[in-house]
Enzyme design. Sequence first.
Site, PDB file in Angstrom:
ATOM      1  N   GLU A   1      81.766  25.451  90.554  1.00 50.28           N
ATOM      2  CA  GLU A   1      82.967  25.392  89.640  1.00 50.28           C
ATOM      3  C   GLU A   1      84.311  25.450  90.076  1.00 50.28           C
ATOM      4  OE1 GLU A   1      82.524  27.463  85.866  1.00 50.28           O
ATOM      5  OE2 GLU A   1      80.273  27.849  86.012  1.00 50.28           O
ATOM      6  N   GLY A   2      84.454  24.688  91.244  1.00 52.93           N
ATOM      7  CA  GLY A   2      85.797  24.629  92.105  1.00 52.93           C
ATOM      8  C   GLY A   2      86.371  26.213  92.709  1.00 52.93           C
ATOM      9  N   ILE A   3      85.412  27.282  92.988  1.00 55.03           N
ATOM     10  CA  ILE A   3      85.836  28.315  93.480  1.00 55.03           C
ATOM     11  C   ILE A   3      85.728  28.477  95.016  1.00 55.03           C
ATOM     12  CG2 ILE A   3      85.405  29.476  91.292  1.00 55.03           C
ATOM     13  CD1 ILE A   3      83.028  31.181  92.903  1.00 55.03           C
TER      14      ILE A   3
ATOM     15  N   ILE B   1      85.450  19.254  95.735  1.00 59.00           N
ATOM     16  CA  ILE B   1      84.278  18.275  96.183  1.00 59.00           C
ATOM     17  C   ILE B   1      85.216  17.014  96.057  1.00 59.00           C
ATOM     18  CG2 ILE B   1      82.419  17.089  95.297  1.00 59.00           C
ATOM     19  CD1 ILE B   1      81.851  19.844  93.939  1.00 59.00           C
TER      20      ILE B   1
ATOM     21  N   TYR C   1      70.098  23.481  71.508  1.00 59.18           N
ATOM     22  CA  TYR C   1      71.485  23.217  71.602  1.00 59.18           C
ATOM     23  C   TYR C   1      71.929  23.407  70.065  1.00 59.18           C
ATOM     24  CZ  TYR C   1      75.978  20.722  72.798  1.00 59.18           C
ATOM     25  OH  TYR C   1      77.301  20.271  72.849  1.00 59.18           O
TER      26      TYR C   1
END
EC number: 2.5.1.26
Length: 533
Positions: free
Chosen positions: A261-263, A267, A449
């Site tokens: 998640e971008g931490i 990428i 869901y």
Amino acid sequence: MTDERERNFWGWGYADRFPDQETRKAIGAQVGALLGVPPLEPREPPPLDTIVLRPPRFELPPALAHLSSSAPRDRITHTHGRSYRDLVRGFRGDFTLAPDWVAYPSSEDDISALLAWCSDAHIALIPYGGGTSVVGGVEPDIGPSYNGVIALDLRCFDRVLDVDPLSRVARIQAGARGPAIEAQLAPHGLTLRHYPQSFEFSTLGGWIATRAGGHFATLHTHIDDFVSSIRMLTPAGVYATRRLPASGAGPSPDRLALGSEGILGVITEAWLRVQARPRYRASASVAFPSFADGAAAARALAQSGLHPANCRLIDRTEMLLNGVAADGEAVLLLGFESADHPLDTWIHRALAITAEHRGRCPDGPKIRDDGERTAASAASTYRESFFQAPYLQTALVSLGVVVDTFETACPWDRFDALHTAVDTAVRGAGARALACRFTHVYPDGPAPYYTFLAPAEPGEELERWYAIRRAAADAVLATGGTITHHHAVGRLHRPWYDHERPDPFALALRAAKRALDPQGILNPGVLIDPEPR
């Protein structure tokens, strides 16, 4: 910088797809009847040029300023994702958290320079793909300890760089959106066939960073299953994994990047396992007298080894919301596809299994072998409504309706208790309608869901929404489900994710963050708290 076709600055998708007032008025009458309230009147969002932003808190050096923008539209469109909360805040004109700058790097050198400068200046940097997060994953809510924030938009990284037809893999840049990936693979006769609901706008990098679920209901359900290797730039250097079909060499470095998640890094590209484009298809719509019967049939199919591409069970409320006509309390949308062989045997065996659980398919299966996409009528209707649903949610926000979704996965032996607990909790928190579908099914459990709708007084929409989401999350965790099956953690799910993961794993994740991002600049607040400075 903007797309050639203008995106809605506060809602989902393209601006020209937002329904006009008369259309929304008709929707308001229908939804009012469903919720048992008077017809709902549409309201209008603020014009873009009336939104006031704080000035950027810092200046960029010339070497970075040329690839960045502080124009209001760029900052506004990189403030929120596309969750219900994001849509409501955007509709109200609330862009308080807007990033100071938006960077559009065109090379890895540009990204490395941004990482280095932000680390030195203690500026938060948030990787940004398509901006479709529904869990606050790209929101620049960084707290007071940073000197500002930059949204790092990867739209220039949008190409399929290489195709290896022998190994059937493709090297694809992280900023490529779903349609662009498919268009570039098509001349090779190949496809990734990863179709999340956000397919039109989301990107490969976002799919990898959030472990996105896609097209296949069984077997290859997540982007994880297609990743052969990943290249990620971190403040500590290049993180590149080896392209291999499989490996037993210790903990997988790909798995650390998947769902990060971008931490941990940005990428930039990945090798993906691709497939020949399907030629053979078989589909059917099977009605059941109860949702429980349909669930039993879905479990039997998941455990049969047939591996249907589509095995989507929807309840009566879900059928109503999506205009699906079926004679029963639930319908199972069943499909098989192959590039290699006809599927008559598979679909007939699947229908025999559903019949053992009181499933009826009076129209019989639809079988094609010419490569054309066709499906049983109910499945075709549902597929169209599936991709239109985010646009409908945007319209409902303008009507003041609280409408959102959440998803989970649990073992089969816990589903009945989870389903009952969720229904009780959500209705107890104020929801008037609750729909359920299975998006994916596994031998050991389903991925239910849920969609809920509720009325709210003007100005109180977010309070009602969060009360329902909190009640649902508490019920899911208490009955053995996961806080998310394919929507990631972001900022929204953090309180429950902290309880779901093992404490020693949290320590290991913090250590990985500290090693790869020593100054803690990357997407602070997601997955783990920033370390105090």
